[in-house]
Scaffold this active site. Structure first.
Site, mmCIF file in Angstrom:
data_model
loop_
_atom_site.group_PDB
_atom_site.id
_atom_site.type_symbol
_atom_site.label_atom_id
_atom_site.label_comp_id
_atom_site.label_asym_id
_atom_site.label_seq_id
_atom_site.Cartn_x
_atom_site.Cartn_y
_atom_site.Cartn_z
ATOM 1 N N ASP A 242 -4.584 -38.281 34.113
ATOM 2 C CA ASP A 242 -5.344 -39.392 34.691
ATOM 3 C C ASP A 242 -6.049 -38.947 35.962
ATOM 4 O O ASP A 242 -7.192 -39.317 36.220
ATOM 5 C CB ASP A 242 -4.421 -40.577 35.011
ATOM 6 C CG ASP A 242 -4.373 -41.583 33.867
ATOM 7 O OD1 ASP A 242 -4.696 -41.176 32.727
ATOM 8 O OD2 ASP A 242 -4.034 -42.748 34.105
ATOM 9 N N ASP B 42 3.807 -30.550 41.971
ATOM 10 C CA ASP B 42 3.267 -31.108 43.220
ATOM 11 C C ASP B 42 2.060 -30.289 43.683
ATOM 12 O O ASP B 42 1.020 -30.831 44.089
ATOM 13 C CB ASP B 42 4.350 -31.194 44.313
ATOM 14 C CG ASP B 42 5.245 -29.971 44.363
ATOM 15 O OD1 ASP B 42 5.212 -29.145 43.433
ATOM 16 O OD2 ASP B 42 6.006 -29.828 45.350
ATOM 17 N N TYR C 294 10.285 -39.712 28.670
ATOM 18 C CA TYR C 294 9.888 -41.001 28.111
ATOM 19 C C TYR C 294 10.702 -41.357 26.863
ATOM 20 O O TYR C 294 10.724 -42.503 26.440
ATOM 21 C CB TYR C 294 8.391 -41.015 27.754
ATOM 22 C CG TYR C 294 7.469 -41.011 28.961
ATOM 23 C CD1 TYR C 294 7.966 -41.014 30.255
ATOM 24 C CD2 TYR C 294 6.096 -41.005 28.805
ATOM 25 C CE1 TYR C 294 7.136 -41.002 31.359
ATOM 26 C CE2 TYR C 294 5.242 -40.991 29.904
ATOM 27 C CZ TYR C 294 5.766 -40.996 31.180
ATOM 28 O OH TYR C 294 4.931 -40.980 32.271
ATOM 29 N N LYS D 283 8.512 -28.076 37.198
ATOM 30 C CA LYS D 283 9.200 -28.276 38.475
ATOM 31 C C LYS D 283 10.475 -27.430 38.381
ATOM 32 O O LYS D 283 11.599 -27.935 38.542
ATOM 33 C CB LYS D 283 9.486 -29.781 38.668
ATOM 34 C CG LYS D 283 9.955 -30.158 40.049
ATOM 35 C CD LYS D 283 8.877 -30.107 41.112
ATOM 36 C CE LYS D 283 9.461 -30.442 42.471
ATOM 37 N NZ LYS D 283 8.556 -30.145 43.595
ATOM 38 N N ASP E 102 1.019 -37.093 31.831
ATOM 39 C CA ASP E 102 0.537 -38.468 31.931
ATOM 40 C C ASP E 102 -0.178 -38.648 33.269
ATOM 41 O O ASP E 102 -1.305 -39.148 33.354
ATOM 42 C CB ASP E 102 1.765 -39.397 31.837
ATOM 43 C CG ASP E 102 1.384 -40.859 31.700
ATOM 44 O OD1 ASP E 102 0.189 -41.157 31.613
ATOM 45 O OD2 ASP E 102 2.306 -41.702 31.679
#
Ligand code: NAD
Length: 356
Positions: free
Chosen positions: A251, A223, A140, A191, A247
C-alpha cells in the site's frame, strides 16, 4: 487452444471498469487472441441474487477457467451484514479455494503522471517496483488466534506468525521467476533480528537463490524497507515478503505513485492460474457516473496475458497503448491536471482500443 476467462465484475465501479477491459480483450480477440469469456457474480451483486458473496457456480466457473478478471467488491449497503456474507468474503473465498498464494503488486509511476505523487518527481519518476506478497499464510491465518481471558480477569489478544519451509520456498520461487523477467534483483524483507519465523524465511530465501545464479538477492529488515521505500524507492526491483509486511509495504509503494486508479495486481497459484484485479476498491462514491479510471483494470488484463496466458507480446502492446493515451493527454478525473483532456471511463477504454 482457446483460453477461458471468468469475468467477475462485482460491485460499485466494478461493472464500469471491467466493461472497458472486456473491450480491450475483444479487440485482442479480433487480432488473434483465442479467448472465451464467461460472466459470473461475486460480492454484493452475488449476495443479492444468491444470499452469498461466492455462489457455488461462480467458484466452479473460476476453477474451470484459465484466469479470472475481477473488478471490485463491496458497498455501503452491505456493511451491516454478518461478516460471513459480506462482499469481501467472496474475494477471500476465491483466494483460499484457488490457493492463490502469490500476490503481485507492481508500483509503476508513468512519467506522464510524475506530478501525481506526493514525493518529488526526481525521487519517483520512472518508478517500477514489483512487490511479491505471500497471500495465504503467515500471521493472518496462523493458529492459535483469538482473545482469551486471563486468570486475573484481563483480556489478552493473540495471533501466531507461522511459515513452513515449503510455503517460503514457493513464494521465493515466484519472486525469483519474476525477477528473471525484470532487472534480476530480489530484496527479501523480514524481521530476522527479532522473529525466529522470519529468520527461517531468510535462510530459505538463501537456499532458493542458489537455483537462480543470475539474480542478486539482498535482505532488508521491514522497518528499514518502509524508510527506503519513501527515501529512495527506485533502488528496488522485486521485493518479496510475508503476508502482513507485504500488505503494509505494497500500500505504501502504491501510494508513491499517487494514482490508485492506475495500479493492477495479480494473485497466482502454483500452476500459474491467477486472479487479476485493480488494487482499488469498488469506489461507491463515484459508481454509476462513468468517471472511474479503467486503466488499472486494463493493466490487470496485461498482467493476465503475461503471467497466466503466456502472451507477453500482447501484454506489452496493452501497456504501450496505455502510455500512448497518457501521451495524448487523456485523463480521467482522478489523474486530471491542468492542460489535460478530461475523459470518461468509456472514452478512456475506447482510446486504448483505438491505439491497439
Ligand atoms: P476505494 O479504493 O474503493 O476508494 C478510495 C478512493 O479512491 C475513493 O475516493 C474512490 O472514488 C477513489 N477511486 C478508487 N478507484 C478509483 C478509480 N478506478 N478511478 C477513480 N477513483 C477511484 O476504497 P474504499 O472507499 O476504502 O472502499 C470502498 C469499498 O470497496 C468498500 O466496500 C471496501 O470494502 C471495498 N474494497 C474492495 C476491494 C477489492 O474489491 N479488492 C479493495 C479495497 C476496498
Amino acid at each position: 487452444m482457446t483460453k477461458k476467462i471468468a469475468v467477475l465484475a462485482g460491485d460499485g465501479i466494478g461493472p464500469e471498469i471491467v466493461a472497458e477491459a472486456v473491450k480491450v480483450l475483444e479487440c485482442l480477440g479480433r487480432n488473434g487472441l483465442a479467448v472465451e469469456l464467461e460472466d459470473g457474480l461475486v460480492g454484493g451483486a452475488a449476495y443479492e441474487v444468491h444470499g452469498t458473496p461466492l455462489p457455488a457456480e461462480t467458484l466452479d466457473l473460476a476453477k474451470a477457467s484459465d484466469a479470472i478478471l475481477l473488478g471490485a467488491v463491496g458497498g455501503y449497503q452491505w456493511e451491516s451484514l454478518d461478516i460471513s456474507v459480506r462482499p469481501e468474503k467472496g474475494l477471500l473465498g476465491l483466494r483460499a479455494e484457488l490457493e492463490l498464494f502469490a500476490n503481485l503488486r507492481p508500483a509503476i509511476l508513468y512519467k506522464q503522471l510524475a506530478d501525481a505523487s506526493t514525493l518529488k518527481p526526481e525521487v519517483v519518476a520512472g518508478l517500477d517496483i514489483m512487490i511479491v506478497r505471500e497471500l495465504t499464510g503467515g500471521i493472518y491465518f496462523g493458529q492459535p488466534r483469538g482473545v482469551r481471558t486471563l486468570d486475573n480477569g484481563e483480556r489478552q489478544g493473540f495471533n501466531t506468525l507461522v511459515y513452513s519451509e515449503s510455503e517460503i520456498e514457493r513464494i521465493g520461487r515466484s519472486a525469483f521467476d519474476i525477477a528473471m523477467k525484470r532487472d534480476r534483483r530480489v530484496c527479501s524483507v523480514d524481521k530476522a533480528n527479532v522473529l525466529e519465523c522470519t529468520e527461517l524465511w531468510r535462510e530459505v530465501m538463501e537456499q532458493v537463490a542458489r537455483d537462480y545464479p543470475e539474480v542478486a538477492l539482498s535482505h532488508m529488515y521491514v522497518d528499514n524497507a518502509a524508510m527506503q521505500l519513501v527515501r529512495a524507492p527506485k533502488q528496488f526491483d522485486v521485493m518479496v515478503t510475508t503476508n502482513m509486511f507485504g500488505d503494509i509495504l505494497s500500500d505504501c509503494a502504491a501510494m508513491l505513485t499517487g494514482s490508485i486508479g492506475m495500479l493492477p495486481s495479480a494473485s497466482l497459484n502454483a500452476e500459474g492460474k491467477g486472479m487479476y484485479e485493480p488494487i482499488h476498491g469498488s469506489a461507491p462514491d463515484i459508481a454509476g457516473q462513468n468517471v472511474a479510471n479503467p486503466l488499472a483494470t486494463i493493466l490487470s488484463l496485461a498482467m493476465m496475458l503475461r503471467y497466466s496466458l503466456d502472451e507477453a507480446v500482447m501484454a506489452d502492446r496493452i501497456e504501450r497503448a496505455v502510455e500512448k493515451v497518457l501521451d495524448q493527454g487523456l485523463r480521467t478525473a482522478d489523474i486530471h491536471s491542468d492542460g489535460m483532456q478530461k475523459v470518461s471511463t468509456s472514452a478512456m477504454g475506447d482510446a486504448v482500443v483505438a491505439v491497439l
